[in-house]
Structure formats: C-alpha cells, structure tokens
Design a protein around this motif. Structure first.
Motif, PDB file in Angstrom:
ATOM      1  N   ARG A 167     -34.605  41.118 -20.454  1.00  0.00           N
ATOM      2  CA  ARG A 167     -33.154  41.205 -20.214  1.00  0.00           C
ATOM      3  C   ARG A 167     -32.643  42.622 -20.436  1.00  0.00           C
ATOM      4  NH1 ARG A 167     -33.306  36.049 -22.740  1.00  0.00           N
ATOM      5  NH2 ARG A 167     -32.813  36.967 -24.786  1.00  0.00           N
ATOM      6  N   ARG A 168     -33.169  43.289 -21.469  1.00  0.00           N
ATOM      7  CA  ARG A 168     -32.739  44.672 -21.730  1.00  0.00           C
ATOM      8  C   ARG A 168     -33.183  45.598 -20.604  1.00  0.00           C
ATOM      9  NH1 ARG A 168     -35.597  48.557 -24.327  1.00  0.00           N
ATOM     10  NH2 ARG A 168     -36.992  47.038 -25.291  1.00  0.00           N
ATOM     11  N   LEU A 169     -34.430  45.448 -20.165  1.00  0.00           N
ATOM     12  CA  LEU A 169     -34.911  46.293 -19.079  1.00  0.00           C
ATOM     13  C   LEU A 169     -34.184  46.012 -17.775  1.00  0.00           C
ATOM     14  CD1 LEU A 169     -38.758  46.376 -19.745  1.00  0.00           C
ATOM     15  CD2 LEU A 169     -37.093  48.197 -20.140  1.00  0.00           C
ATOM     16  N   ALA A 170     -33.782  44.760 -17.561  1.00  0.00           N
ATOM     17  CA  ALA A 170     -33.044  44.429 -16.335  1.00  0.00           C
ATOM     18  C   ALA A 170     -31.772  45.266 -16.227  1.00  0.00           C
ATOM     19  CB  ALA A 170     -32.713  42.939 -16.303  1.00  0.00           C
ATOM     20  N   LEU A 171     -31.105  45.472 -17.354  1.00  0.00           N
ATOM     21  CA  LEU A 171     -29.882  46.278 -17.345  1.00  0.00           C
ATOM     22  C   LEU A 171     -30.195  47.736 -17.027  1.00  0.00           C
ATOM     23  CD1 LEU A 171     -28.095  44.802 -20.501  1.00  0.00           C
ATOM     24  CD2 LEU A 171     -27.619  44.297 -18.099  1.00  0.00           C
ATOM     25  N   GLN A 172     -31.310  48.232 -17.545  1.00  0.00           N
ATOM     26  CA  GLN A 172     -31.685  49.625 -17.288  1.00  0.00           C
ATOM     27  C   GLN A 172     -32.210  49.807 -15.871  1.00  0.00           C
ATOM     28  OE1 GLN A 172     -34.444  50.221 -20.540  1.00  0.00           O
ATOM     29  NE2 GLN A 172     -32.841  51.035 -21.873  1.00  0.00           N
ATOM     30  N   TYR A 173     -33.017  48.874 -15.403  1.00  0.00           N
ATOM     31  CA  TYR A 173     -33.558  48.979 -14.050  1.00  0.00           C
ATOM     32  C   TYR A 173     -32.448  48.907 -12.994  1.00  0.00           C
ATOM     33  CZ  TYR A 173     -38.266  48.209 -15.984  1.00  0.00           C
ATOM     34  OH  TYR A 173     -39.444  48.310 -16.680  1.00  0.00           O
ATOM     35  N   ALA A 174     -31.367  48.225 -13.329  1.00  0.00           N
ATOM     36  CA  ALA A 174     -30.258  48.101 -12.377  1.00  0.00           C
ATOM     37  C   ALA A 174     -29.571  49.436 -12.118  1.00  0.00           C
ATOM     38  CB  ALA A 174     -29.243  47.089 -12.903  1.00  0.00           C
ATOM     39  N   ARG A 175     -29.862  50.439 -12.936  1.00  0.00           N
ATOM     40  CA  ARG A 175     -29.237  51.747 -12.748  1.00  0.00           C
ATOM     41  C   ARG A 175     -29.903  52.555 -11.637  1.00  0.00           C
ATOM     42  NH1 ARG A 175     -29.592  52.919 -19.228  1.00  0.00           N
ATOM     43  NH2 ARG A 175     -28.052  51.363 -19.888  1.00  0.00           N
ATOM     44  N   TYR A 176     -31.156  52.219 -11.320  1.00  0.00           N
ATOM     45  CA  TYR A 176     -31.853  52.955 -10.262  1.00  0.00           C
ATOM     46  C   TYR A 176     -31.273  52.611  -8.893  1.00  0.00           C
ATOM     47  CZ  TYR A 176     -35.552  54.113 -13.642  1.00  0.00           C
ATOM     48  OH  TYR A 176     -36.264  54.594 -14.720  1.00  0.00           O
ATOM     49  N   ASP A 177     -31.266  53.596  -8.003  1.00  0.00           N
ATOM     50  CA  ASP A 177     -30.912  53.305  -6.612  1.00  0.00           C
ATOM     51  C   ASP A 177     -31.934  52.356  -5.997  1.00  0.00           C
ATOM     52  OD1 ASP A 177     -28.559  55.249  -5.693  1.00  0.00           O
ATOM     53  OD2 ASP A 177     -29.846  56.313  -7.109  1.00  0.00           O
ATOM     54  N   ALA A 178     -33.183  52.477  -6.435  1.00  0.00           N
ATOM     55  CA  ALA A 178     -34.219  51.538  -5.997  1.00  0.00           C
ATOM     56  C   ALA A 178     -35.312  51.497  -7.050  1.00  0.00           C
ATOM     57  CB  ALA A 178     -34.809  51.944  -4.647  1.00  0.00           C
ATOM     58  N   VAL A 179     -35.853  50.318  -7.249  1.00  0.00           N
ATOM     59  CA  VAL A 179     -37.044  50.130  -8.075  1.00  0.00           C
ATOM     60  C   VAL A 179     -38.223  49.916  -7.140  1.00  0.00           C
ATOM     61  CG1 VAL A 179     -38.216  48.571  -9.687  1.00  0.00           C
ATOM     62  CG2 VAL A 179     -35.835  49.243 -10.094  1.00  0.00           C
ATOM     63  N   VAL A 180     -39.296  50.646  -7.382  1.00  0.00           N
ATOM     64  CA  VAL A 180     -40.488  50.551  -6.548  1.00  0.00           C
ATOM     65  C   VAL A 180     -41.486  49.594  -7.186  1.00  0.00           C
ATOM     66  CG1 VAL A 180     -42.553  51.806  -5.784  1.00  0.00           C
ATOM     67  CG2 VAL A 180     -40.290  52.812  -5.479  1.00  0.00           C
ATOM     68  N   ALA A 181     -41.940  48.629  -6.408  1.00  0.00           N
ATOM     69  CA  ALA A 181     -43.087  47.797  -6.759  1.00  0.00           C
ATOM     70  C   ALA A 181     -44.250  48.255  -5.901  1.00  0.00           C
ATOM     71  CB  ALA A 181     -42.781  46.325  -6.518  1.00  0.00           C
ATOM     72  N   LEU A 182     -45.441  48.275  -6.464  1.00  0.00           N
ATOM     73  CA  LEU A 182     -46.585  48.833  -5.753  1.00  0.00           C
ATOM     74  C   LEU A 182     -47.209  47.871  -4.757  1.00  0.00           C
ATOM     75  CD1 LEU A 182     -48.400  50.773  -8.628  1.00  0.00           C
ATOM     76  CD2 LEU A 182     -46.558  51.531  -7.116  1.00  0.00           C
ATOM     77  N   ASN A 183     -46.835  46.600  -4.808  1.00  0.00           N
ATOM     78  CA  ASN A 183     -47.345  45.622  -3.855  1.00  0.00           C
ATOM     79  C   ASN A 183     -46.378  44.441  -3.793  1.00  0.00           C
ATOM     80  OD1 ASN A 183     -48.249  43.743  -6.085  1.00  0.00           O
ATOM     81  ND2 ASN A 183     -49.614  45.474  -6.487  1.00  0.00           N
ATOM     82  N   GLN A 184     -46.585  43.557  -2.827  1.00  0.00           N
ATOM     83  CA  GLN A 184     -45.654  42.463  -2.625  1.00  0.00           C
ATOM     84  C   GLN A 184     -45.664  41.478  -3.785  1.00  0.00           C
ATOM     85  OE1 GLN A 184     -43.471  42.399  -0.012  1.00  0.00           O
ATOM     86  NE2 GLN A 184     -42.509  40.782  -1.243  1.00  0.00           N
ATOM     87  N   HIS A 185     -46.833  41.234  -4.367  1.00  0.00           N
ATOM     88  CA  HIS A 185     -46.926  40.338  -5.521  1.00  0.00           C
ATOM     89  C   HIS A 185     -46.040  40.848  -6.653  1.00  0.00           C
ATOM     90  CE1 HIS A 185     -49.804  37.940  -8.393  1.00  0.00           C
ATOM     91  NE2 HIS A 185     -48.529  37.744  -8.662  1.00  0.00           N
ATOM     92  N   MET A 186     -46.111  42.145  -6.934  1.00  0.00           N
ATOM     93  CA  MET A 186     -45.285  42.744  -7.975  1.00  0.00           C
ATOM     94  C   MET A 186     -43.802  42.638  -7.620  1.00  0.00           C
ATOM     95  SD  MET A 186     -45.500  46.651  -9.433  1.00  0.00           S
ATOM     96  CE  MET A 186     -47.257  46.559  -9.776  1.00  0.00           C
ATOM     97  N   ALA A 187     -43.472  42.837  -6.358  1.00  0.00           N
ATOM     98  CA  ALA A 187     -42.084  42.711  -5.923  1.00  0.00           C
ATOM     99  C   ALA A 187     -41.582  41.280  -6.087  1.00  0.00           C
ATOM    100  CB  ALA A 187     -41.949  43.144  -4.460  1.00  0.00           C
ATOM    101  N   ASP A 188     -42.422  40.314  -5.779  1.00  0.00           N
ATOM    102  CA  ASP A 188     -42.030  38.913  -5.955  1.00  0.00           C
ATOM    103  C   ASP A 188     -41.782  38.597  -7.427  1.00  0.00           C
ATOM    104  OD1 ASP A 188     -42.271  38.557  -3.228  1.00  0.00           O
ATOM    105  OD2 ASP A 188     -44.277  37.669  -3.340  1.00  0.00           O
ATOM    106  N   GLU A 189     -42.619  39.156  -8.319  1.00  0.00           N
ATOM    107  CA  GLU A 189     -42.396  38.977  -9.756  1.00  0.00           C
ATOM    108  C   GLU A 189     -41.055  39.564 -10.172  1.00  0.00           C
ATOM    109  OE1 GLU A 189     -46.999  39.165 -11.506  1.00  0.00           O
ATOM    110  OE2 GLU A 189     -45.645  40.872 -11.730  1.00  0.00           O
ATOM    111  N   ALA A 190     -40.758  40.779  -9.677  1.00  0.00           N
ATOM    112  CA  ALA A 190     -39.498  41.436 -10.039  1.00  0.00           C
ATOM    113  C   ALA A 190     -38.298  40.646  -9.537  1.00  0.00           C
ATOM    114  CB  ALA A 190     -39.476  42.852  -9.467  1.00  0.00           C
TER     115      ALA A 190
END
Length: 415
Positions: A158-181
């Motif tokens: 939950r804490r990281l979700a607030l910080q990650y929301a500050r990026y213009d984009a978060v990069v996942a290295l593959n689709q599986h990782m993106a689905d997790e995010a």
C-alpha cells in the motif's frame, strides 16, 4: 533542407553498481539506445568498488556520468558498508545520517539535473519519493515479481502504491509482471508499460571471444548455471539434486559449472559433497565475462524461485544455447516464448529438471532445434526492437504530459 528533430535528453539513475542483473541490463540499454534520438546521462548515487573497478569502463564514452554523493564526508557510512565494516549501531547511524544529510544532498543534485533533461528513468525506483517533482517526466522501472516481493506484505504494498503513482509510467519487464502490478495496485498507477530488457546480440557474441574471457574449469562437456548463490531467490539446491539424479540414473559425461558468488556457497558445496557429485560440480565464483563459459556449454540452466527478466536467459538466447529454466514468476516463460525457445520446468521439481537436462544432453537433434529457436527469439530483444519500444514509451509519456490527458492503468505493450 529539413531540420533534424532535437534529441530527447534522458537521465538514467541507479543507486550503485554491484554484480546483479539490474546492472547488466542498464549497461545494455546505455549501449544500444539510438544516439540520433537520445542524449544520455547516467546518475549514480554511490561510486561502489564494483563501479570504480569494472562497470565504469563498460559505460559508453558518450554517456555523461554524474556521481551524486560526491563528497568524502557524505560517503563515510556507505564506504564502511562496502568494506563490510558497518556494525548494527553503525547501520542505525547510517540511516539517520542518510535522512539528515545524504538525502537532501541527493535531492538537490537531482533537481539540478532535471533542469537539463526531458525524462528521468529511475532504473531501480530508488528516487520514488521524489517522482513527479522538478517539472520533468518520470519513468520507474521494476525488476522483480511484484507478487514474490510484496504478496505477503500488504502494508508495504500500500505504501509503495502511493509512491509508484507519482511516476508518469511504471515499467514492467514482461506481461506477467504487468498483470501482477495491475492486480496489486489497481487504478493507482498513472500508466503501466511493458518494456523488456534489451541486448546487443553481436556484442554478447563478441564477448565470448574477448581476451580474458573465462575458460572452462574442466575438459569434459558441461552444463552451466550463471546466478548469484542466493537461495532466497535462486534455487541451486534443486539444481544440484537434479544433477545428482542424472548422474546416478544414467551415464552422463557432462559436468556442472556454477558461475556466481554469494553467502550460500559453502552450504551448496557441502550439499554437492553429500550428494556424491563434488568432483563433477565446479563452483567458479563470479566471472566478469562469463560469455565464453555460456557459449561453449552444452546447455544453460536457470533454477530460481522468482525472477524479473533474467538477463542470463536473454544472453543465452544470443548465444543460441539450449536452455532449461524454472517456470517461475516472472520472465522465463515470456523470454522462452512459452517453452518454444527453451524448456520450462516447475519450480523446485527435481525430477522434471533432471529429465529436461537429460533430454538435452542425449538428443543432438533436440539441441539443434532449440538452438535455432533461441537465435530467432533473441532478435525480439535486440537493438532494433528494443529501440522501437523505448522510443514509443518515452514519446507516449511526454505526449501525455503535454496534453495532460488522463492515463489509465491498462498495460501498453509495444510488441
């Protein structure tokens, strides 16, 4: 005469350099990005011994380097950490010192650098507390399975979700990782982009023939593993047991060469002795250039509990190696094209790994077919495709900033 479009100025950032896959993938990006489109700077928070002795020489000469913590007194605690001289009270002191002195200094340095760049690529997300500041686009790159790292840590997620929301984009290295995010963070992220690691295929192959490339520790044919000896993320225990099963059940010529260092080396050497395979298993430690060891191996094996986008598999594809990898989150399945460019086995399954390795070492036709698939698959991560994906990613976030259009959390996949 047509005008040349101005280059996009990109600032890559990382805390420091050690001997992991993040460092290897960053070096690849610095080499392969199209200089007609991008002007590149690398900021490094701490100049680690590995950076000074090895990695600095690997950075292209046209990449500007900024060492952020550039004053000796600011490096006091970090230098002791690199020298393994930081006690428990020292770690407490370091944390207080970093908060009061190092962090404000780094923030000032980043703020000044932001004035000269269009995009910050926070390659290890270590600047996440300042993402969205300084009037510049921010791209945060995640290198590990979200589920493996945060699945049992809801408060941190939950804490990281607030910080990650500050990026213009978060990069996942593959689709599986993106689905997790997407499942973990829901609609909190501004934008989620799939951007695989990149490789310079020709440079990787050339490295196998470079002066000083590591040579095999045995005259017998061999299977090679290249990974840190870290049994929290990696799983050499299963690999050793699988190899012992092969040796005990069949006549096997191949030895096992294990490249990498880590805190578990003694335990793994003891396990090899207990299994009766110590004379056939070669622990060769960390190798600055392991490409010759990979290129000349019968096969490469990766035994892990979780990954991100393991560079060793991408490099093995470039060498055209038959590959056996655990089907762990995340990366191996996508890199190996759902098993078409290598064999996938369940995590921790000794019998399945032994069977897969045995099939490879005894079936020359299978090895040839896997090698051909590997070479074809490597092109997906090569210079041309990687530049196309990175260019599209940067263009999208800059356009979104210009237009102020809302961006959802649907993963944008540049295939």
């Amino acid at each position: 005469m047509p005008q040349t479009a101005p280059r996009t100025s990109v600032l890559f950032h990382v805390v420091d350099f050690n001997d992991g896959g993040i460092e290897s993938s960053l070096i690849q990006w610095l080499h392969i990005l199209d200089r007609s489109r991008f002007d590149i700077t690398l900021s490094v928070m701490f100049a680690s011994p590995a950076f000074v002795s090895r990695f600095r020489a690997l950075i292209p000469q046209d990449v500007k380097i900024e060492i952020l913590v550039d004053r000796p007194w600011l490096n006091h605690f970090q230098s002791r950490r690199y020298a393994h001289k930081l006690s428990k009270p020292g770690r407490v002191g370091r944390d207080v010192f970093n908060t009061l002195a190092v962090r404000p200094h780094v923030r000032r340095r980043i703020a000044a650098l932001a004035q000269r760049h269009d995009v910050i690529v926070d390659f290890d997300m270590s600047l996440r507390r300042w993402a969205s500041q300084f009037g510049i686009a921010w791209l945060g790159v995640n290198h590990f399975s979200f589920d493996a790292r945060l699945g049992n840590r809801p408060r941190k997620a939950r804490r990281l979700a607030l910080q990650y929301a500050r990026y213009d984009a978060v990069v996942a290295l593959n689709q599986h990782m993106a689905d997790e995010a997407k499942a973990m963070f829901g609609g909190n992220l501004r934008r989620l982009v799939v951007l695989p690691n990149a490789i310079d295929i020709h440079a990787i192959r050339a490295a196998a023939n470079a002066p000083g490339a590591s040579t095999a520790p045995c005259s017998a044919p061999y299977i090679v593993s290249v990974a840190r000896l870290d049994e929290i993320q990696k799983d050499h225990r299963t690999l050793l047991r699988a190899y012992a099963e092969m040796v005990q059940a069949h006549r096997v010529d191949e030895h096992l060469v294990i490249v990498g260092h880590g805190a578990f080396r003694r335990e793994l050497e003891d396990l090899a002795a207990q299994l009766g395979i110590a004379q056939r298993v070669h622990f060769v430690g960390h190798q600055d250039n392991p490409h010759a060891l990979v290129a000349n191996a019968r096969a490469l094996v990766l035994s892990s509990r979780y990954e991100g986008m393991p560079m060793v598999l991408l490099e093995a594809l470039a060498h055209g190696k038959p590959i056996v990898a655990t089907d762990c989150p995340t990366g191996p399945r996508e890199i190996l094209d759902d098993g078409r460019a290598g064999m996938l086995v369940p995590v921790g399954d000794t019998h399945a790994m032994a069977d897969a390795l045995m099939r490879i070492v005894t079936d020359a036709a299978l090895r040839d077919a896997m090698s051909a698939h590997a070479l074809t698959r490597a092109q997906h991560y090569g210079i041309e495709q990687s530049n196309r994906r990175f260019t599209a990613c940067v263009a999208d976030i800059l356009e979104a900033r210009r237009s102020r259009a809302p961006a959802g959390v649907t993963a944008q996949r540049a295939v």
